[in-house]
Scaffold this motif. Structure first.
Motif, PDB file in Angstrom:
ATOM      1  N   ASP A  96     -41.584 -55.960 -38.351  1.00 47.95           N
ATOM      2  CA  ASP A  96     -42.639 -54.986 -38.004  1.00 47.95           C
ATOM      3  C   ASP A  96     -42.058 -53.584 -37.822  1.00 47.95           C
ATOM      4  OD1 ASP A  96     -44.965 -56.855 -37.679  1.00 47.95           O
ATOM      5  OD2 ASP A  96     -43.589 -57.739 -36.224  1.00 47.95           O
ATOM      6  N   LEU A  97     -40.816 -53.529 -37.372  1.00 46.86           N
ATOM      7  CA  LEU A  97     -40.148 -52.231 -37.182  1.00 46.86           C
ATOM      8  C   LEU A  97     -38.671 -52.399 -37.481  1.00 46.86           C
ATOM      9  CD1 LEU A  97     -40.313 -49.230 -36.143  1.00 46.86           C
ATOM     10  CD2 LEU A  97     -39.675 -50.141 -33.898  1.00 46.86           C
ATOM     11  N   ILE A  98     -38.137 -51.484 -38.289  1.00 47.13           N
ATOM     12  CA  ILE A  98     -36.699 -51.480 -38.582  1.00 47.13           C
ATOM     13  C   ILE A  98     -36.108 -50.213 -37.970  1.00 47.13           C
ATOM     14  CG2 ILE A  98     -34.925 -51.410 -40.374  1.00 47.13           C
ATOM     15  CD1 ILE A  98     -36.959 -52.880 -42.221  1.00 47.13           C
ATOM     16  N   VAL A  99     -35.098 -50.388 -37.112  1.00 48.10           N
ATOM     17  CA  VAL A  99     -34.444 -49.255 -36.435  1.00 48.10           C
ATOM     18  C   VAL A  99     -33.059 -49.080 -37.042  1.00 48.10           C
ATOM     19  CG1 VAL A  99     -33.579 -48.398 -34.225  1.00 48.10           C
ATOM     20  CG2 VAL A  99     -35.732 -49.676 -34.302  1.00 48.10           C
ATOM     21  N   VAL A 100     -32.809 -47.906 -37.601  1.00 50.15           N
ATOM     22  CA  VAL A 100     -31.516 -47.616 -38.228  1.00 50.15           C
ATOM     23  C   VAL A 100     -30.657 -46.860 -37.217  1.00 50.15           C
ATOM     24  CG1 VAL A 100     -30.333 -46.602 -40.208  1.00 50.15           C
ATOM     25  CG2 VAL A 100     -32.683 -47.439 -40.460  1.00 50.15           C
ATOM     26  N   MET A 101     -29.468 -47.433 -36.914  1.00 52.73           N
ATOM     27  CA  MET A 101     -28.584 -46.848 -35.893  1.00 52.73           C
ATOM     28  C   MET A 101     -27.308 -46.307 -36.512  1.00 52.73           C
ATOM     29  SD  MET A 101     -29.010 -49.749 -32.923  1.00 52.73           S
ATOM     30  CE  MET A 101     -27.892 -48.897 -31.804  1.00 52.73           C
ATOM     31  N   GLN A 102     -26.792 -45.264 -35.869  1.00 55.78           N
ATOM     32  CA  GLN A 102     -25.539 -44.662 -36.315  1.00 55.78           C
ATOM     33  C   GLN A 102     -24.829 -44.081 -35.085  1.00 55.78           C
ATOM     34  OE1 GLN A 102     -25.494 -41.269 -39.224  1.00 55.78           O
ATOM     35  NE2 GLN A 102     -25.069 -42.927 -40.657  1.00 55.78           N
ATOM     36  N   LYS A 103     -23.647 -44.599 -34.789  1.00 56.63           N
ATOM     37  CA  LYS A 103     -22.853 -44.126 -33.653  1.00 56.63           C
ATOM     38  C   LYS A 103     -23.650 -44.069 -32.347  1.00 56.63           C
ATOM     39  CE  LYS A 103     -19.545 -41.545 -36.412  1.00 56.63           C
ATOM     40  NZ  LYS A 103     -18.933 -40.229 -36.719  1.00 56.63           N
ATOM     41  N   GLY A 104     -24.436 -45.125 -32.093  1.00 58.60           N
ATOM     42  CA  GLY A 104     -25.123 -45.256 -30.813  1.00 58.60           C
ATOM     43  C   GLY A 104     -26.437 -44.533 -30.685  1.00 58.60           C
ATOM     44  N   VAL A 105     -26.913 -43.909 -31.751  1.00 62.25           N
ATOM     45  CA  VAL A 105     -28.222 -43.232 -31.700  1.00 62.25           C
ATOM     46  C   VAL A 105     -29.090 -43.709 -32.866  1.00 62.25           C
ATOM     47  CG1 VAL A 105     -27.336 -41.174 -30.527  1.00 62.25           C
ATOM     48  CG2 VAL A 105     -27.370 -41.242 -33.021  1.00 62.25           C
ATOM     49  N   ILE A 106     -30.426 -43.554 -32.707  1.00 64.78           N
ATOM     50  CA  ILE A 106     -31.363 -43.936 -33.766  1.00 64.78           C
ATOM     51  C   ILE A 106     -31.503 -42.755 -34.725  1.00 64.78           C
ATOM     52  CG2 ILE A 106     -33.755 -44.568 -34.275  1.00 64.78           C
ATOM     53  CD1 ILE A 106     -33.853 -45.849 -31.464  1.00 64.78           C
ATOM     54  N   VAL A 107     -31.264 -43.029 -36.010  1.00 62.56           N
ATOM     55  CA  VAL A 107     -31.402 -41.956 -37.010  1.00 62.56           C
ATOM     56  C   VAL A 107     -32.695 -42.109 -37.816  1.00 62.56           C
ATOM     57  CG1 VAL A 107     -28.948 -41.422 -37.193  1.00 62.56           C
ATOM     58  CG2 VAL A 107     -29.895 -43.253 -38.602  1.00 62.56           C
ATOM     59  N   GLU A 108     -33.199 -43.340 -37.935  1.00 66.83           N
ATOM     60  CA  GLU A 108     -34.468 -43.589 -38.653  1.00 66.83           C
ATOM     61  C   GLU A 108     -35.140 -44.819 -38.055  1.00 66.83           C
ATOM     62  OE1 GLU A 108     -32.864 -42.210 -43.099  1.00 66.83           O
ATOM     63  OE2 GLU A 108     -33.522 -44.259 -42.768  1.00 66.83           O
ATOM     64  N   GLN A 109     -36.474 -44.883 -38.150  1.00 68.89           N
ATOM     65  CA  GLN A 109     -37.186 -46.108 -37.801  1.00 68.89           C
ATOM     66  C   GLN A 109     -38.527 -46.154 -38.508  1.00 68.89           C
ATOM     67  OE1 GLN A 109     -38.426 -46.445 -33.631  1.00 68.89           O
ATOM     68  NE2 GLN A 109     -37.760 -44.341 -33.281  1.00 68.89           N
ATOM     69  N   GLY A 110     -38.955 -47.368 -38.812  1.00 68.52           N
ATOM     70  CA  GLY A 110     -40.215 -47.572 -39.532  1.00 68.52           C
ATOM     71  C   GLY A 110     -40.194 -48.935 -40.213  1.00 68.52           C
ATOM     72  N   THR A 111     -41.206 -49.196 -41.052  1.00 71.30           N
ATOM     73  CA  THR A 111     -41.216 -50.441 -41.824  1.00 71.30           C
ATOM     74  C   THR A 111     -40.290 -50.293 -43.021  1.00 71.30           C
ATOM     75  OG1 THR A 111     -43.043 -49.737 -43.197  1.00 71.30           O
ATOM     76  CG2 THR A 111     -43.609 -50.909 -41.158  1.00 71.30           C
ATOM     77  N   HIS A 112     -40.039 -51.394 -43.713  1.00 70.13           N
ATOM     78  CA  HIS A 112     -39.162 -51.368 -44.885  1.00 70.13           C
ATOM     79  C   HIS A 112     -39.674 -50.349 -45.918  1.00 70.13           C
ATOM     80  CE1 HIS A 112     -36.634 -52.798 -48.169  1.00 70.13           C
ATOM     81  NE2 HIS A 112     -37.733 -53.007 -48.907  1.00 70.13           N
ATOM     82  N   GLU A 113     -40.967 -50.399 -46.198  1.00 69.42           N
ATOM     83  CA  GLU A 113     -41.567 -49.511 -47.206  1.00 69.42           C
ATOM     84  C   GLU A 113     -41.449 -48.042 -46.774  1.00 69.42           C
ATOM     85  OE1 GLU A 113     -43.040 -52.221 -46.014  1.00 69.42           O
ATOM     86  OE2 GLU A 113     -42.926 -53.520 -47.779  1.00 69.42           O
TER      87      GLU A 113
END
Length: 609
Positions: A573-590
């Motif tokens: 339902d939600l994908i959270v993209v992390m980089q060095k301890g912070v969220i850089v992107e979030q949303g569905t796959h599409e």
């Protein structure tokens, strides 16, 4: 009294009745130990025909003349009995009396040892249980700093050392000092000046013996640490045997182990040789004292005539009788030094403060109703922050996936949600309740965890699955195995769910072990599921089987999926993209694909792979 001894003796409280019985029989032993030598005097008097013959019964004139009264009464008894029954019969009676006294003395010694055995072994059991319980309760951070082999060494060898050293002191604490006291009282009654003469030499002996053992504690501590180190080498080597063999590193590990055992060998030799010196040294000094005693006592018997030969022979026996308890006390002082080192290492674990515990007024929570909220959390394992001002909301019934490169902090989220570690800043809430205010058992009862390393135990499939639900029926276990896509191989095993899977489940393949881990989480049936890279270590075929099992398990359940393979989380339902301890992107796959950012690049890279 020694501070470590005070803390260890606390474990003896449940066994105090045994301690009292031991003390009681030790007092009797010490008393009869002295009496058995005193009883030699009348026997030797008859044998050597020495001593004044008294035909009139003496009159007791008070405590001040008790010694004279006893001597006169003994002479009166011997005189009358010898006249009536003859010297040989009198000798037989005296021999029977001495045998009886020695028999009683040894019986009391046996009973004293009998009762102390229950105390010693009980304390050993309770300390070991307390150590294991504490080891299970301590946070994971403790074991990231300590070697597992060192903890094993403390639970086994150090606890055993406490039994051999500290608890052996309990045996000599009452018996040996009282034996010496009663014997000395008897010696004073026989000859005051000879006893004072003896005591000039005793302190000298004590000073010499004490100087030998000064460095014993330090050496013992080094030996315990070295033992912990080589036990760690054993544990690590057996766990990583495949890697060692594949890199032809058998010699390197063997050399490392032999270096450690050689150090342990040298240290142990040093300790034992120093300890072994105490017994012959104390005995030699005792014999020197006896020799000097013979010279001075001989002067009192042959020269001044103030001491009878029978009394002097009995006195020599008593003086030698002091040597045995003195030697035991000398060895006990050495043992105390070894025990100090062992107790210090044991108490380090038992007194280690556990920061991750339930608060006193912690709230009971057995259900999950709304959402998980991670609010402005920051966390560091050591100096550098792994997560910074991190925010995330996971609504009930939804699947949230965490993706990113290694070291981005994904697995740390799982560790913080389960309170394996506690956050440095911010708050994590379940249904608007800070998880630090919830009972720890209740919090972990709400969460199921499936990790990349499928940790299984050397037991049956049934017992491995029942970890999270001890009351589960065979039918529930089989149902959980079916949901986890594992029953297809379990039913073909020789004993089905009662099959033992070997050490760490090594009788099964990686995919089979992982599906059993999933079945274990399914059987627990928690409302929240955390999957920490559950398929990353599997081949493609196993991954497909496990992924089906995961999809079955996550139906109608709140899930946090930490994923390396992005193909496994496209339906989240939600994908959270992390980089060095912070969220850089979030949303569905599409949505993330359309952004054409970090996530899109990761998908492209994995597709190319």
């Amino acid at each position: 009294m020694n501070e470590y001894f005070k803390k260890i003796i606390y474990f003896a409280k449940p066994y105090k009745s045994y301690a009292y019985l031991n003390i009681f029989f030790n007092i009797l032993y010490a008393l009869f130990s002295a009496l058995s030598f005193v009883a030699l005097i009348p026997m030797l008097t008859v044998l050597f025909h020495t001593g004044e013959k008294i035909t009139e019964k003496p009159v007791y004139q008070g405590i001040t003349s008790a010694k004279d009264y006893l001597e006169q009464y003994m002479s009166y008894f011997i005189t009358i009995y010898s006249d009536e029954h003859g010297a040989q019969n009198t000798l037989m009676v005296m021999a029977a009396l001495i045998i009886s006294l020695f028999l009683l003395k040894n019986l009391f010694n046996y009973w004293a040892m009998y009762f102390i055995t229950f105390l010693r072994n009980g304390v050993l059991k309770d300390i070991r249980n307390a150590m294991f319980k504490k080891s299970l309760e301590l946070p994971l951070s403790f074991f990231s700093e300590k070697r597992k082999g060192d903890i094993i060494s403390r639970i086994t060898s150090d606890v055993l050392e406490i039994q051999h050293s500290f608890l052996s002191i309990l045996e000599v604490l009452v018996r040996e000092p009282l034996t010496i006291v009663f014997t000395i009282v008897a010696m004073f009654m026989i000859s005051t000046e000879l006893t004072i003469f003896v005591f000039i030499f005793v302190p000298i002996s004590g000073i010499i013996i004490s100087k030998v053992g000064k460095s014993l504690k330090k050496s013992s501590q080094k030996a315990s640490e070295e033992q912990g180190y080589f036990l760690s080498i054993i544990e690590e080597s057996l766990s990583g045997l495949k890697v060692i063999k594949s890199f032809n590193s058998e010699k390197a590990f063997n050399d490392k182990f032999q270096d450690s055992t050689m150090s342990f060998y040298d240290l142990n030799n040093k300790i034992l040789n120093r300890q072994n010196l105490s017994s012959p040294l104390s005995e030699f000094l005792g014999i020197v004292t006896i020799a000097v005693l013979l010279v001075y006592g001989g002067h009192l018997v042959l020269g001044e005539g103030t001491l009878t030969s029978a009394s002097f022979i009995a006195y020599i026996g008593m003086a030698y009788n002091i040597l045995t308890p003195a030697k035991a006390m000398s060895k006990a002082s050495y043992s105390l030094k070894r025990g100090n080192a062992a107790a210090e290492r044991v108490l380090q674990v038992l007194e280690e403060e556990n920061p991750i515990v339930s608060k006193e007024n912690a709230i009971a929570k057995t259900d999950f109703e709304k959402e998980i909220a991670v609010e402005n959390i920051s966390f560091k394992y050591e100096d550098e922050y792994v997560l910074k001002d991190f925010n995330l909301t996971v609504p009930k019934g939804k699947t949230v996936a965490l993706v990113g490169q290694s070291g981005s902090g994904k697995s740390t989220i799982a560790n913080l949600l389960t309170r394996f570690w506690d956050i440095n800043e911010g708050v994590i809430k379940i249904d608007n309740q800070d998880i630090r205010d919830v009972k720890l058992d209740d919090l972990r009862g709400l969460i199921g965890l499936v990790t990349q390393d499928s940790i299984l135990f050397n037991d049956t499939i049934k017992n491995n699955l029942k970890l999270g639900n001890q009351d589960a029926t065979d039918e529930q276990i089989i149902n959980a195995l079916k949901i986890a896509n594992a029953y297809e191989f379990v039913k073909d095993l020789p004993n089905g769910i009662d099959t033992n899977i070997g050490d760490a489940g090594n009788k099964l393949s990686g995919g089979q072990k992982q599906r059993l881990s999933i079945a274990r989480a399914v059987l627990k049936n928690p409302p929240i599921m955390i999957l920490d890279e559950a398929t990353s270590a599997l081949d493609t075929e196993s991954e497909k089987l496990v992924q089906v099992a995961l999809d079955n398990m996550m139906k109608n359940r709140t899930s946090i999926v930490i994923a390396h393979r992005l193909s496994t989380i496209q339906k989240a339902d939600l994908i959270v993209v992390m980089q060095k301890g912070v969220i850089v992107e979030q949303g569905t796959h599409e949505e993330l694909i359309q952004l054409n950012g970090t996530y899109s690049k990761l998908v492209t890279l994995q597709s190319l792979e």
